[in-house]
Design an enzyme around this catalytic site. Sequence first.
Site, mmCIF file in Angstrom:
data_model
loop_
_atom_site.group_PDB
_atom_site.id
_atom_site.type_symbol
_atom_site.label_atom_id
_atom_site.label_comp_id
_atom_site.label_asym_id
_atom_site.label_seq_id
_atom_site.Cartn_x
_atom_site.Cartn_y
_atom_site.Cartn_z
ATOM 1 N N ARG A 13 74.070 39.636 70.776
ATOM 2 C CA ARG A 13 73.810 40.533 69.641
ATOM 3 C C ARG A 13 72.351 40.433 69.217
ATOM 4 O O ARG A 13 71.544 41.297 69.504
ATOM 5 C CB ARG A 13 74.750 40.194 68.471
ATOM 6 C CG ARG A 13 74.782 41.288 67.376
ATOM 7 C CD ARG A 13 73.594 41.337 66.447
ATOM 8 N NE ARG A 13 73.366 40.114 65.695
ATOM 9 C CZ ARG A 13 72.331 39.911 64.878
ATOM 10 N NH1 ARG A 13 71.422 40.873 64.721
ATOM 11 N NH2 ARG A 13 72.172 38.768 64.228
ATOM 12 N N ASP A 14 71.984 39.361 68.610
ATOM 13 C CA ASP A 14 70.615 39.218 68.104
ATOM 14 C C ASP A 14 69.608 39.249 69.248
ATOM 15 O O ASP A 14 68.507 39.761 69.099
ATOM 16 C CB ASP A 14 70.494 37.910 67.316
ATOM 17 C CG ASP A 14 69.179 37.807 66.570
ATOM 18 O OD1 ASP A 14 68.661 38.837 66.143
ATOM 19 O OD2 ASP A 14 68.675 36.682 66.420
ATOM 20 N N HIS A 205 68.352 28.868 62.220
ATOM 21 C CA HIS A 205 68.165 30.011 63.124
ATOM 22 C C HIS A 205 66.652 30.193 63.277
ATOM 23 O O HIS A 205 66.015 30.904 62.490
ATOM 24 C CB HIS A 205 68.824 31.254 62.507
ATOM 25 C CG HIS A 205 68.783 32.471 63.375
ATOM 26 N ND1 HIS A 205 69.913 33.059 63.904
ATOM 27 C CD2 HIS A 205 67.743 33.242 63.799
ATOM 28 C CE1 HIS A 205 69.573 34.128 64.608
ATOM 29 N NE2 HIS A 205 68.255 34.263 64.552
ATOM 30 N N HIS A 207 63.164 31.072 65.350
ATOM 31 C CA HIS A 207 62.490 31.749 66.453
ATOM 32 C C HIS A 207 61.359 30.862 66.973
ATOM 33 O O HIS A 207 60.791 30.057 66.234
ATOM 34 C CB HIS A 207 61.943 33.092 65.985
ATOM 35 C CG HIS A 207 63.002 34.133 65.815
ATOM 36 N ND1 HIS A 207 62.746 35.481 65.837
ATOM 37 C CD2 HIS A 207 64.342 34.030 65.614
ATOM 38 C CE1 HIS A 207 63.867 36.175 65.671
ATOM 39 N NE2 HIS A 207 64.844 35.298 65.517
ATOM 40 N N CYS A 238 63.539 40.688 65.997
ATOM 41 C CA CYS A 238 64.068 41.595 64.983
ATOM 42 C C CYS A 238 63.250 42.873 64.988
ATOM 43 O O CYS A 238 62.015 42.817 64.894
ATOM 44 C CB CYS A 238 64.005 40.951 63.600
ATOM 45 S SG CYS A 238 64.494 42.073 62.281
ATOM 46 N N ASN A 247 63.871 34.497 70.059
ATOM 47 C CA ASN A 247 64.802 33.466 69.636
ATOM 48 C C ASN A 247 64.621 32.265 70.556
ATOM 49 O O ASN A 247 64.309 32.417 71.736
ATOM 50 C CB ASN A 247 66.255 33.971 69.762
ATOM 51 C CG ASN A 247 66.638 34.915 68.654
ATOM 52 O OD1 ASN A 247 66.590 34.566 67.487
ATOM 53 N ND2 ASN A 247 67.025 36.128 69.017
#
Length: 286
Positions: A13-14, A205, A207, A238, A247
């Site tokens: 997803r991300d 989370h 990056h 993003c 990420n």
Amino acid sequence: MSDTVEIFEVGPRDGLQNEKREIPVGEKIALVDCLSGAGFTRIEVASFVSPKWVPQMAGSGDVLAGITRAPGVRYAALTPNMRGYDDARTAGADEIAIFASASEGFSKANVNATIAESIERFKPILEAARHVDLPVRAYISCVTDCPFDGKTDPARVAELADTLFAHGCYEISLGDTIGQATPDSIARMLIAVRDHVPVSRLAGHYHDTAGRALANIDASLSLGVRVFDTAVGGLGGCPYAPGASGNVATEVVAEHLERLGYDTGLDLDVLRKAAGMAQAMRGGEA
């Protein structure tokens, strides 16, 4: 006995949402199916946002319908509003996620709402999910730095985390959205947040845009965090955070944690295979 750290895989997803090549549903399903054999307990595979804004996430329902669900794995979906919630429920998501920002500038760019307005949007989702015992996770963006507002006050992150936790989110994922955090800024933020939310309910989370994700994970480990979001193959970024690609790679984090003596429960050989698949999906290049 080694301490356990959970890696929450967000690559499907991300990781894929910002890729320019339109990735076929079949490729996404194949990636999730490979990841399902790696030992994860949670994988984020879908996002029920408008395809107008995030075209890559069109077909999320087809992905959830097409994957081979492994026992003991929860398959998660991002839901920005009640329509997204209804679609995620129909598609059989095992849990959902909502997303807020600790900075006003990013909130307006990302969801076209103030922080307070975004929380009001989430309340019906949280209420509906509570009635059917559907777990809800929350993401907080820009926990140390914002591309629009500069440095983020740790107190603002703590206040938002407290609000989301109080409204029923079972876990709060704290996002270094543009990858500019340092171990010191992460530590200051976590110390503020854990005064409001138990550290066992927090996730990192981070990056790797500036190459500090592993150092930020180490700082978080020292403060008791034991869940980290990663994207296989280092996919992602993003679309509303300029320069925020990258990420931190799942396979890199898994190897790093094992070197430190933590047990992730993951099969590194399967992870490496999935990383190769993920990297091949990036614009069709291996």
